[in-house]
Design an enzyme around this catalytic site. Structure first.
Site, PDB file in Angstrom:
ATOM      1  N   THR A 162     -19.305  -6.755   6.513  1.00 11.11           N
ATOM      2  CA  THR A 162     -18.367  -7.512   5.686  1.00 11.11           C
ATOM      3  C   THR A 162     -16.998  -7.483   6.378  1.00 11.11           C
ATOM      4  O   THR A 162     -16.748  -8.271   7.272  1.00 11.11           O
ATOM      5  CB  THR A 162     -18.305  -6.959   4.247  1.00 11.11           C
ATOM      6  OG1 THR A 162     -18.103  -5.538   4.286  1.00 11.11           O
ATOM      7  CG2 THR A 162     -19.596  -7.273   3.506  1.00 11.11           C
ATOM      8  N   LYS A 188     -23.277  -0.263   7.867  1.00 11.57           N
ATOM      9  CA  LYS A 188     -22.059  -1.038   7.681  1.00 11.57           C
ATOM     10  C   LYS A 188     -21.172  -0.280   6.711  1.00 11.57           C
ATOM     11  O   LYS A 188     -21.643   0.459   5.840  1.00 11.57           O
ATOM     12  CB  LYS A 188     -22.358  -2.443   7.167  1.00 11.57           C
ATOM     13  CG  LYS A 188     -22.941  -2.524   5.764  1.00 11.57           C
ATOM     14  CD  LYS A 188     -21.933  -2.521   4.632  1.00 11.57           C
ATOM     15  CE  LYS A 188     -20.849  -3.545   4.837  1.00 11.57           C
ATOM     16  NZ  LYS A 188     -19.798  -3.396   3.775  1.00 11.57           N
ATOM     17  N   THR A 199     -23.271   6.053   2.184  1.00  9.04           N
ATOM     18  CA  THR A 199     -22.105   5.202   2.308  1.00  9.04           C
ATOM     19  C   THR A 199     -22.527   3.781   2.064  1.00  9.04           C
ATOM     20  O   THR A 199     -23.661   3.536   1.680  1.00  9.04           O
ATOM     21  CB  THR A 199     -21.437   5.392   3.677  1.00  9.04           C
ATOM     22  OG1 THR A 199     -20.219   4.686   3.667  1.00  9.04           O
ATOM     23  CG2 THR A 199     -22.323   4.891   4.790  1.00  9.04           C
ATOM     24  N   GLU A 285     -10.865  -0.005   7.047  1.00  8.02           N
ATOM     25  CA  GLU A 285     -10.072  -1.233   7.015  1.00  8.02           C
ATOM     26  C   GLU A 285      -8.633  -0.978   7.462  1.00  8.02           C
ATOM     27  O   GLU A 285      -7.914  -0.182   6.859  1.00  8.02           O
ATOM     28  CB  GLU A 285     -10.111  -1.834   5.615  1.00  8.02           C
ATOM     29  CG  GLU A 285     -11.482  -2.415   5.299  1.00  8.02           C
ATOM     30  CD  GLU A 285     -11.663  -2.804   3.850  1.00  8.02           C
ATOM     31  OE1 GLU A 285     -12.550  -3.621   3.574  1.00  8.02           O
ATOM     32  OE2 GLU A 285     -10.923  -2.274   2.994  1.00  8.02           O
ATOM     33  N   ASN A 408      -7.194  -5.829   1.675  1.00  8.12           N
ATOM     34  CA  ASN A 408      -7.721  -5.697   0.320  1.00  8.12           C
ATOM     35  C   ASN A 408      -6.941  -6.481  -0.718  1.00  8.12           C
ATOM     36  O   ASN A 408      -7.449  -6.744  -1.824  1.00  8.12           O
ATOM     37  CB  ASN A 408      -7.782  -4.216  -0.064  1.00  8.12           C
ATOM     38  CG  ASN A 408      -8.964  -3.538   0.602  1.00  8.12           C
ATOM     39  OD1 ASN A 408     -10.101  -3.721   0.194  1.00  8.12           O
ATOM     40  ND2 ASN A 408      -8.687  -2.801   1.667  1.00  8.12           N
ATOM     41  N   THR A 413     -10.337 -13.839  -1.362  1.00  5.29           N
ATOM     42  CA  THR A 413      -9.829 -15.160  -0.986  1.00  5.29           C
ATOM     43  C   THR A 413      -9.539 -15.316   0.495  1.00  5.29           C
ATOM     44  O   THR A 413      -9.227 -16.402   0.944  1.00  5.29           O
ATOM     45  CB  THR A 413      -8.547 -15.460  -1.778  1.00  5.29           C
ATOM     46  OG1 THR A 413      -7.587 -14.414  -1.567  1.00  5.29           O
ATOM     47  CG2 THR A 413      -8.851 -15.561  -3.264  1.00  5.29           C
TER      48      THR A 413
END
Length: 413
Positions: A162, A188, A199, A285, A408, A413
């Site tokens: 992702t 992932k 995870t 991230e 995040n 979007t």
């Protein structure tokens, strides 16, 4: 490359993939679940019903695919896994559950396996129904994409991502009864990472002969020391799942805890889990570095685990690591609030080889050297010695950056 663990050893297969163990094929493609053209549906298939085990998220809100997979795995056997990214199929009610079962049914039909031998996994946005027309078209096209070569494994690895920047893979071989047994994994995970079982999504394959009970026990043990010791942001997903399958094609005598080569197999298995877990933490991230917290001198290993995860999960510690600030005060504060027995007069802290606290008292250290260490090292190590017992643990995480908020703030979007 041989790696010694006690008196045992395993060999790292540098270019190994999820299909390196005998009996497995995998693949992936883009079916339209993601707004980009990245792969978003994939599958792993074993030539025979495989011994299987799994661990799942402890989040109370569990996604529909977990219910389906638990049902399929009730007999300790799987032959295929169907997985999609871009949509978590979580908090989607009765329709979401029906869609997960429909995925299982379609995958079984197209892959030529029994429906009860298929696991289902999903990852992505929570609370949106799957585009089942896209899912069905993807599953129909998948069989032609499955193979046992590196390219097909690559397509599968890409299909489960992702916000990940890189794929996560690991592979080793172990000698059991003179026969070569191979263990591999693909995972992932980048955000919503604070596991209490595994995870985000991880898949392991092996060609060992092993019973379902022994595999399940090993999976839980390995998970507790690897996947359960990472955090990116303190959030546990609704979809976390780790599935392991073993074809038995290696032809060894069945592995049990009493087998003379059990320790070697367990070491290789745990190593694969650790590599995947650290890769997830490193790819957090917006992260710029992997942060490793080593705790020693605790009253027990369990106490050390709790303290290590408290330190690695501290937003203040993570922010300091991003800013290359040798602020040991944030570290000792996290140790003190972990709720574990600690002698407040005996704690030592190091950043790499740089001692910043001894016996809970600050020591003079070279600030420039500490700055250089925190700025330049891809892996920053925080060592906490409590001098209070024999317990030890290691946890992994990452720094907290501006990009984490940016990613995040606009995840949907």
């Amino acid at each position: 490359m041989g790696t010694n663990v006690g008196q045992q050893s395993f060999t790292i297969i540098e270019n190994g993939t999820i299909v390196t163990p005998s009996g497995f094929t995998a693949g992936g493609l883009h079916c339209g679940l993601k707004k980009t053209s990245r792969n978003d549906i994939g599958a792993i298939r074993c030539e025979v019903p495989a011994t299987a085990a799994a661990v799942y998220t402890t989040n109370v809100f569990q996604a529909a695919p977990l219910k389906v997979t638990r049902e399929s795995l009730s007999n300790g056997r799987l032959q295929a896994v169907i997985v999609n990214s871009g949509n978590a199929n979580a908090c989607t009610g009765q329709q979401g559950e029906e869609d997960a079962y429909a995925m299982r049914s379609a995958a079984a039909r197209e892959l030529g396996v029994a429906e009860e031998d298929v696991a289902v996994a999903s990852t992505g946005v929570i609370g949106e129904l799957l585009k089942m027309d896209a899912v069905h078209s993807g599953i129909t096209a998948l069989p032609a994409q499955l193979g046992s070569e590196a390219n097909e494994a690559e397509q599968f690895s890409q299909a489960i991502l992702t916000t990940d920047l890189v794929k996560k893979e690991a592979c080793v071989s172990v000698v059991v009864n003179g026969k070569t047994v191979t263990i591999a994994g693909a995972a992932k995970g980048s955000g919503m990472i604070h596991p209490n079982m595994a995870t985000m999504l991880a898949f392991m394959t092996s060609d060992a002969v092993i019973g379902a009970e022994a595999l399940q026990r090993l999976l839980r043990q390995a998970t507790n020391h690897t996947f359960n010791m990472i955090t990116v942001d303190g959030d546990t997903s609704t979809n976390d799942m780790l599935v392991a399958m073993s074809s038995g094609y290696a032809g060894n005598e069945e592995l049990t805890m009493d087998h003379p080569d059990w320790d070697a197999f367990a070491a290789g298995f745990t190593y694969v889990c650790e590599v995947l877990a650290k890769a997830i933490a490193r790819d957090g991230e917006g992260a710029t570095k992997l942060v490793e917290v080593q705790v020693t001198g605790a009253v027990s290993d369990e106490s050390a685990q709790t303290i290590a995860k408290t330190v690695i999960g501290s937003s203040l510690v993570k922010s300091a690591m991003f800013g290359a600030d040798a602020n040991w005060g944030r570290i000792i504060a996290a140790v003190g609030r972990a709720g574990q027995p600690v002698n407040p007069d005996t704690v030592d802290i190091r950043l790499g080889d740089i001692s910043v606290l001894e016996q809970s008292r600050p020591v003079a250290f070279d600030e420039e050297a500490a700055l250089a260490y925190l700025q330049t090292e891809a892996t920053v190590r925080i060592i906490v010695d409590l001098n209070h017992g024999e317990g030890t643990a290691i946890a992994w995480g990452c720094d907290l950056t501006y990009d984490y908020v940016r990613i995040n703030a606009a995840y949907r979007t």
